[in-house]
Motif scaffolding. Sequence first.
Motif, PDB file in Angstrom:
ATOM      1  N   ALA A 119      17.588 -14.131  -9.426  1.00  0.00           N
ATOM      2  CA  ALA A 119      17.385 -14.878  -7.801  1.00  0.00           C
ATOM      3  C   ALA A 119      16.404 -14.801  -7.087  1.00  0.00           C
ATOM      4  O   ALA A 119      15.836 -16.120  -6.650  1.00  0.00           O
ATOM      5  N   ASP A 120      15.413 -13.605  -7.008  1.00  0.00           N
ATOM      6  CA  ASP A 120      14.395 -13.880  -6.383  1.00  0.00           C
ATOM      7  C   ASP A 120      13.217 -14.149  -7.228  1.00  0.00           C
ATOM      8  O   ASP A 120      12.253 -14.394  -6.392  1.00  0.00           O
ATOM      9  N   GLN A 121      13.571 -14.985  -8.253  1.00  0.00           N
ATOM     10  CA  GLN A 121      12.396 -15.061  -8.839  1.00  0.00           C
ATOM     11  C   GLN A 121      13.010 -16.976  -9.334  1.00  0.00           C
ATOM     12  O   GLN A 121      12.367 -18.025  -9.861  1.00  0.00           O
ATOM     13  N   ASP A 122      13.884 -16.720  -7.979  1.00  0.00           N
ATOM     14  CA  ASP A 122      14.953 -18.511  -8.278  1.00  0.00           C
ATOM     15  C   ASP A 122      14.925 -18.895  -9.965  1.00  0.00           C
ATOM     16  O   ASP A 122      14.897 -20.198  -9.744  1.00  0.00           O
ATOM     17  N   MET A 123      15.332 -17.731 -10.200  1.00  0.00           N
ATOM     18  CA  MET A 123      16.390 -18.215 -11.586  1.00  0.00           C
ATOM     19  C   MET A 123      17.815 -17.965 -11.306  1.00  0.00           C
ATOM     20  O   MET A 123      17.847 -16.831 -10.571  1.00  0.00           O
ATOM     21  N   GLU A 124      18.547 -18.569 -12.238  1.00  0.00           N
ATOM     22  CA  GLU A 124      19.855 -17.771 -12.478  1.00  0.00           C
ATOM     23  C   GLU A 124      20.259 -17.564 -13.624  1.00  0.00           C
ATOM     24  O   GLU A 124      19.792 -18.295 -14.402  1.00  0.00           O
ATOM     25  N   GLY A 164      11.352 -19.921 -17.096  1.00  0.00           N
ATOM     26  CA  GLY A 164      10.446 -19.571 -15.151  1.00  0.00           C
ATOM     27  C   GLY A 164      11.414 -20.240 -13.719  1.00  0.00           C
ATOM     28  O   GLY A 164      11.961 -20.392 -14.514  1.00  0.00           O
ATOM     29  N   VAL A 165      10.566 -20.601 -12.897  1.00  0.00           N
ATOM     30  CA  VAL A 165      10.738 -20.518 -12.014  1.00  0.00           C
ATOM     31  C   VAL A 165      11.309 -21.598 -12.243  1.00  0.00           C
ATOM     32  O   VAL A 165      11.459 -22.696 -12.559  1.00  0.00           O
ATOM     33  N   GLY A 166      12.891 -21.517 -11.151  1.00  0.00           N
ATOM     34  CA  GLY A 166      14.211 -22.876 -11.525  1.00  0.00           C
ATOM     35  C   GLY A 166      15.252 -22.574 -12.492  1.00  0.00           C
ATOM     36  O   GLY A 166      16.235 -23.822 -12.575  1.00  0.00           O
ATOM     37  N   ASP A 167      14.569 -21.890 -13.287  1.00  0.00           N
ATOM     38  CA  ASP A 167      15.233 -22.188 -14.445  1.00  0.00           C
ATOM     39  C   ASP A 167      16.687 -21.330 -14.234  1.00  0.00           C
ATOM     40  O   ASP A 167      17.209 -20.324 -13.637  1.00  0.00           O
ATOM     41  N   VAL A 168      17.895 -22.040 -15.107  1.00  0.00           N
ATOM     42  CA  VAL A 168      18.777 -21.683 -15.816  1.00  0.00           C
ATOM     43  C   VAL A 168      19.209 -20.943 -16.657  1.00  0.00           C
ATOM     44  O   VAL A 168      18.968 -22.317 -17.767  1.00  0.00           O
ATOM     45  N   ILE A 169      19.124 -19.762 -16.859  1.00  0.00           N
ATOM     46  CA  ILE A 169      19.188 -19.634 -18.073  1.00  0.00           C
ATOM     47  C   ILE A 169      21.310 -19.375 -18.561  1.00  0.00           C
ATOM     48  O   ILE A 169      21.599 -18.312 -18.223  1.00  0.00           O
ATOM     49  N   GLU A 170      21.339 -19.424 -19.344  1.00  0.00           N
ATOM     50  CA  GLU A 170      22.984 -19.145 -20.346  1.00  0.00           C
ATOM     51  C   GLU A 170      22.478 -18.207 -21.103  1.00  0.00           C
ATOM     52  O   GLU A 170      22.044 -18.257 -22.399  1.00  0.00           O
TER      53      GLU A 170
END
Length: 77
Positions: A6-11, A58-64
């Motif tokens: 979340a600090d890297q804008d990833m979920e 990268g930044v803004g990605d949602v990783i499943e």
Amino acid sequence: LKERLADQDMELRLSVEAMDQLGEAGFDPVYGARPLKRAIRQRLENPLAQEILSGRFGVGDVIEVDAGTNGLTFTRL
């Protein structure tokens, strides 16, 4: 791990199957949570870090994260 991403804008989203796979890999009633922590690091954190460093995520990605036949799989949503 979710907080660091979340600090890297990833979920990060883990499927129930992925959590089950990690739980099975890390289950040991004698040693407590140590094997689970090791399983999370080896099967989730390290491979995910390699994927991020390679530029796949990268930044803004949602990783499943899901369970595959050869371990965990990572997909961008």
